[in-house]
Design a protein around this motif. Structure first.
Motif, mmCIF file in Angstrom:
data_model
loop_
_atom_site.group_PDB
_atom_site.id
_atom_site.type_symbol
_atom_site.label_atom_id
_atom_site.label_comp_id
_atom_site.label_asym_id
_atom_site.label_seq_id
_atom_site.Cartn_x
_atom_site.Cartn_y
_atom_site.Cartn_z
ATOM 1 N N SER A 339 -8.137 39.036 45.902
ATOM 2 C CA SER A 339 -8.717 39.821 44.820
ATOM 3 C C SER A 339 -9.609 40.912 45.397
ATOM 4 O O SER A 339 -10.068 40.830 46.544
ATOM 5 C CB SER A 339 -9.538 38.905 43.906
ATOM 6 N N SER A 340 -9.800 41.970 44.612
ATOM 7 C CA SER A 340 -10.597 43.097 45.101
ATOM 8 C C SER A 340 -11.494 43.616 43.995
ATOM 9 O O SER A 340 -11.123 43.613 42.822
ATOM 10 C CB SER A 340 -9.666 44.219 45.589
ATOM 11 N N ASP A 341 -12.694 43.996 44.367
ATOM 12 C CA ASP A 341 -13.605 44.691 43.466
ATOM 13 C C ASP A 341 -14.523 45.536 44.325
ATOM 14 O O ASP A 341 -14.530 45.429 45.563
ATOM 15 C CB ASP A 341 -14.380 43.701 42.587
ATOM 16 N N ALA A 342 -15.298 46.374 43.698
ATOM 17 C CA ALA A 342 -16.137 47.313 44.445
ATOM 18 C C ALA A 342 -17.141 46.587 45.332
ATOM 19 O O ALA A 342 -17.401 47.002 46.474
ATOM 20 C CB ALA A 342 -16.866 48.247 43.477
ATOM 21 N N ARG A 344 -16.862 43.562 46.772
ATOM 22 C CA ARG A 344 -16.195 42.993 47.942
ATOM 23 C C ARG A 344 -15.840 44.091 48.946
ATOM 24 O O ARG A 344 -15.971 43.895 50.158
ATOM 25 C CB ARG A 344 -14.928 42.243 47.499
ATOM 26 N N ASN A 345 -15.377 45.220 48.430
ATOM 27 C CA ASN A 345 -15.045 46.325 49.325
ATOM 28 C C ASN A 345 -16.270 46.785 50.109
ATOM 29 O O ASN A 345 -16.188 47.094 51.308
ATOM 30 C CB ASN A 345 -14.443 47.497 48.544
ATOM 31 N N ARG A 346 -17.436 46.823 49.454
ATOM 32 C CA ARG A 346 -18.664 47.228 50.147
ATOM 33 C C ARG A 346 -19.014 46.227 51.250
ATOM 34 O O ARG A 346 -19.449 46.615 52.333
ATOM 35 C CB ARG A 346 -19.825 47.370 49.157
ATOM 36 N N ARG A 347 -18.832 44.933 50.964
ATOM 37 C CA ARG A 347 -19.153 43.928 51.971
ATOM 38 C C ARG A 347 -18.217 44.048 53.171
ATOM 39 O O ARG A 347 -18.629 43.910 54.323
ATOM 40 C CB ARG A 347 -19.081 42.528 51.361
ATOM 41 N N ILE A 348 -16.943 44.329 52.898
ATOM 42 C CA ILE A 348 -15.981 44.511 54.005
ATOM 43 C C ILE A 348 -16.373 45.693 54.855
ATOM 44 O O ILE A 348 -16.215 45.686 56.080
ATOM 45 C CB ILE A 348 -14.555 44.670 53.436
ATOM 46 N N LEU A 349 -16.939 46.724 54.223
ATOM 47 C CA LEU A 349 -17.368 47.919 54.954
ATOM 48 C C LEU A 349 -18.710 47.714 55.633
ATOM 49 O O LEU A 349 -19.198 48.607 56.353
ATOM 50 C CB LEU A 349 -17.467 49.102 53.980
ATOM 51 N N GLY A 350 -19.329 46.539 55.438
ATOM 52 C CA GLY A 350 -20.626 46.298 56.066
ATOM 53 C C GLY A 350 -21.781 46.929 55.310
ATOM 54 O O GLY A 350 -22.861 47.119 55.882
ATOM 55 N N LEU A 351 -21.558 47.250 54.048
ATOM 56 C CA LEU A 351 -22.590 47.876 53.243
ATOM 57 C C LEU A 351 -23.255 46.826 52.359
ATOM 58 O O LEU A 351 -22.620 45.910 51.855
ATOM 59 C CB LEU A 351 -22.007 48.982 52.375
#
Length: 353
Positions: A339-342, A344-351
């Protein structure tokens, strides 16, 4: 995701018309094509034994009867072809005698032939509409072909004037096809002023980027010109609206080159071949066309200096079918997704949230 799929197999019937002195019917050709496994036919419009262009343009009943006949054999009409008429849209006087057989015998001058060709193309627009088609295939004709090799040196402005005149002749035809929502697909072919990518671009510029000026993609003509027929798709895929599946080979010779030294087709370094017998990478072509969303027909145009046409037709349907790509409905690595959401995407980017 890709959603379109190439249609096929289909066959261009022009090479399978018997001599003019013999009897011929469209039903016999349709039955023959269906028995070989074809699902579509590209119809030539210059032989009244199988197709009456004027009647098709004027009579919906005639077109409905033809469509019903096709349905009887589970076939579709892919496009109408006016290759011979299109050739006469522009004929240099040096070729007038050579092209005499393309028009009614009473037409002798280039002007008479051009007027007749224009009328034929306008009829083809109406006939294509009545048949429910999306594309039409043809040749451009040529005013400049005798200058294709720049010796003697071309006068300044000659090429520009030639393409301006060619566009002037074609614009009313392109507008007529535009009015009925149908693309005009030029087969880029030696002997035509439109024979490669750059010449097609010149025509587009002269024709004000007309939206109906499109391409019949035939890789065999590009191989014989030693062009990159795969990169051509990258450059012009948005204008490719028809496809001839035709093979060819080029075997360099110490005696002849791309011009052939006036040799017969059998002896030329560059030769058309039956499908699978030449050098064209059709796996790559079908992949690229599918990648770019081409959803038209894959039509066998059989020409070969060695193999019998009936063998070529019999081998063509399974060859094309084998290359048709059933487009995937989801990514191949979808099983490993999540699953994806904004957030989770930020956490993957290290933000930080």
């Amino acid at each position: 995701m890709l959603t379109s799929k190439i249609n096929g197999p289909a066959i261009f019937l022009a090479q399978y018309l018997p001599p003019a002195t013999e009897a011929c019917s469209v039903e016999a050709l349709l039955r023959w094509a269906a028995e070989l496994g074809y699902k579509g036919v590209q119809l030539p419009t210059w032989d009244k034994r199988i197709f009456d262009l004027q009647q098709a343009a004027q009579s919906q009943q005639y077109c409905d009867q033809l469509l019903a006949l096709c349905q009887r054999y589970q076939l579709q009409i892919t496009e109408l072809s006016t290759h011979l008429q299109g050739q006469l849209m522009a004929v240099h006087p040096a070729y007038n005698e050579l092209y005499q057989g393309f028009a009614p015998a009473e037409l002798q001058t280039e002007a008479q032939k051009q007027q007749w060709a224009t009328e034929q193309l306008l009829l083809a627009a109406q006939a294509s509409k009545r048949l429910g088609l999306n594309s039409h295939v043809t040749f451009s004709g040529a005013l400049l072909w005798h200058t294709v090799y720049p010796w003697p040196q071309r006068p300044a402005g000659l090429v520009e004037q030639g393409f301006a005149e060619l566009a002037r002749r074609w614009l009313p035809v392109l507008d007529a096809f535009d009015a009925v929502g149908i693309d005009v697909c030029f087969e880029l072919h030696p002997g035509e002023d439109l024979h490669d990518g750059l010449s097609f671009e010149r025509f587009l510029n002269a024709a004000n980027q007309h939206p109906r000026a499109c391409i019949l993609y035939d890789p065999s003509h590009f191989l014989l010109q030693q062009m990159d027929y795969l990169q051509f798709i990258d450059f012009y895929h948005q204008r490719i609206r028809a496809f001839h599946v035709k093979d060819a080979e080029f075997r360099p010779s110490g005696k002849a080159g791309v011009y052939g030294g006036y040799s017969s087709w059998l002896e030329r370094p560059g030769r058309f071949r039956s499908l699978g017998d030449g050098q064209i990478d059709f796996t790559a072509i079908f992949s690229k066309l599918t990648q770019y969303g081409y959803s038209g027909w894959a039509v066998l145009e059989w020409e070969c200096c060695l193999k019998h046409p009936q063998q070529g037709a019999a081998e063509g349907a399974p060859f094309i079918s084998k290359h048709l790509i059933c487009v995937a409905e989801r990514p191949f690595d979808d099983f490993a997704g999540g699953s994806s959401d904004a957030g989770r995407n930020r956490r993957i980017l290290g933000l930080s949230d």
